[in-house]
Design a protein around this motif. Structure first.
Motif, PDB file in Angstrom:
ATOM      1  N   THR A 148       6.335  -3.052  41.968  1.00  0.00           N
ATOM      2  CA  THR A 148       7.472  -2.718  41.619  1.00  0.00           C
ATOM      3  C   THR A 148       7.766  -2.198  40.547  1.00  0.00           C
ATOM      4  N   GLY A 178      12.694  -0.936  43.950  1.00  0.00           N
ATOM      5  CA  GLY A 178      12.123  -2.899  43.405  1.00  0.00           C
ATOM      6  C   GLY A 178      11.574  -3.526  42.462  1.00  0.00           C
ATOM      7  N   HIS A 179      12.248  -2.958  41.053  1.00  0.00           N
ATOM      8  CA  HIS A 179      12.254  -3.882  39.563  1.00  0.00           C
ATOM      9  C   HIS A 179      13.225  -4.337  39.433  1.00  0.00           C
ATOM     10  N   ALA A 236      10.453  -1.352  46.287  1.00  0.00           N
ATOM     11  CA  ALA A 236       8.909  -1.294  45.934  1.00  0.00           C
ATOM     12  C   ALA A 236       7.906   0.080  46.468  1.00  0.00           C
TER      13      ALA A 236
END
Lengths: 103, 241
Positions: free
Chosen positions: B102, B121-122, B142
């Motif tokens: 991520t 994806g973070h 991610a």
């Protein structure tokens, strides 16, 4: 982590209880790969924690079964864990797997 | 420009920003990382990320991703293109080991005071402005999970002096109390909201202190990485920028 396995309507159901992390992902991966059924359902209701190793393993196993023309399905995902998986893009990857063999 | 790296921490004072970050590994070496990447006289990149897993392989992949990130910025520094290219080149490396990462990339233009954010994806960054906290809305899959990066695109913010940005990894919001309750985003937002007018080092310490209070010092499963950026002035308003 505890894994309960049973059969339901011809598919395998793997019920998880506890925490899935770096230390025990291989155990669960082996259980998935051991199943001969066309559909393997993973019941996550009892899952309290999953780390990135667990998420990576679930996706790699979904790909593994997909390549064999089989299905790995995830059900009863607890709310907080669903949020974590959504953030990473877990469900977008599963959708892509259904529509695109390169996913 | 002042840049200091000390242990697991890093400080940057430049571009009209004060930046302070640190990473606290849980147990063996993990895959969390962050970095300030000064790019040109007006632009600095800040990245925070988390490579799947722990140990030597995660650490090695993390270094590979950081190296490829710099190369991608060199090819085309547009933040969205950086992440797209990183997903191609870095994603290939990650996939070889069944891994993913991520990442949240920030690009700050100190003259325009424009912050551009791209997410893979973070956890999205928190923005503190005039005592109000909001989470950025940018999202994305991610790195290493799909052949082509898929996300909501860039999100831009125009910042004013005193505005603060907080980046963090899942080890912060997923930290648990002895009773098994999560620290969570809402508590983090509330602590950040109380940091109006506080300097970056103190903000970071206050958040970590609150996290430690919540967890009662119980060791956690995941690394804790926290990065705080604060706008002090317009870049170039003062000598040394």
């Amino acid at each position: 982590m505890e894994i309960r396995i049973y059969q339901k309507e011809g598919m395998a159901v793997l019920e998880l209880e506890g925490e899935m992390d770096f230390s025990n992902v291989e155990q669960f991966q082996q259980e998935i790969q051991r199943r001969p059924e066309e559909v393997v359902e993973v019941d996550l209701q009892g899952l309290r924690f999953i780390d990135s190793s667990g998420v990576g393993m679930l996706l790699s196993q979904a790909r593994y079964l997909h390549r064999q023309g089989r299905t790995l399905r995830f059900v009863r995902i607890p709310g907080l864990i669903r949020e974590d998986l959504e953030l990473i893009g877990f469900f977008r990857v599963l959708e892509a797997l259904e529509t695109n063999s390169h996913a | 420009m002042l840049e200091v790296a000390k242990g697991n921490g890093q400080i940057l004072r430049a571009y009209g920003l004060e930046c302070n970050g640190s990473s606290l590994p849980a147990g063996q070496v993990g895959g969390d990382f962050f970095e300030f990447i000064p790019w040109n006289e007006r632009t600095v990149f800040t990245v925070i990320g988390d490579v799947m897993g722990k140990g030597f392989q995660a650490a090695r992949l993390m270094e590979t991703i950081r190296q490829i990130l710099r190369e991608c910025i060199g090819i085309n520094p547009h933040p969205l293109e950086v992440v797209r290219q990183l997903n191609k080149l870095g994603g290939y490396e990650l996939q070889k080991y069944g891994s993913f990462a991520t990442l949240c990339l920030l690009c700050y233009d100190g003259i325009a005071r424009r912050l551009t954010c791209v997410n893979a994806g973070h956890h999205p960054p928190l923005l503190l402005s005039h005592g109000q906290v909001k989470a950025a809305e940018c999202r994305g899959v991610a790195l290493g999970l799909l052949e082509d990066y898929l996300g909501s695109g860039i999100e831009e913010f125009f910042l004013a002096a005193g505005d603060t940005v907080v980046l963090y990894t899942d080890g912060v919001v997923e930290a648990c109390s002895p009773g098994g309750h999560r620290y969570g985003l809402e508590r983090l937002k509330e602590v950040v909201r109380l940091q109006h007018g506080v300097d970056v080092d103190k903000i970071k310490k206050n958040i970590l202190f609150d996290l430690d209070t919540f967890t009662h010092g119980v060791s956690q499963k995941d690394d804790v990485t926290l990065v705080v950026l604060k706008v002090t002035e317009k870049a170039g308003d003062k000598d040394g920028d």
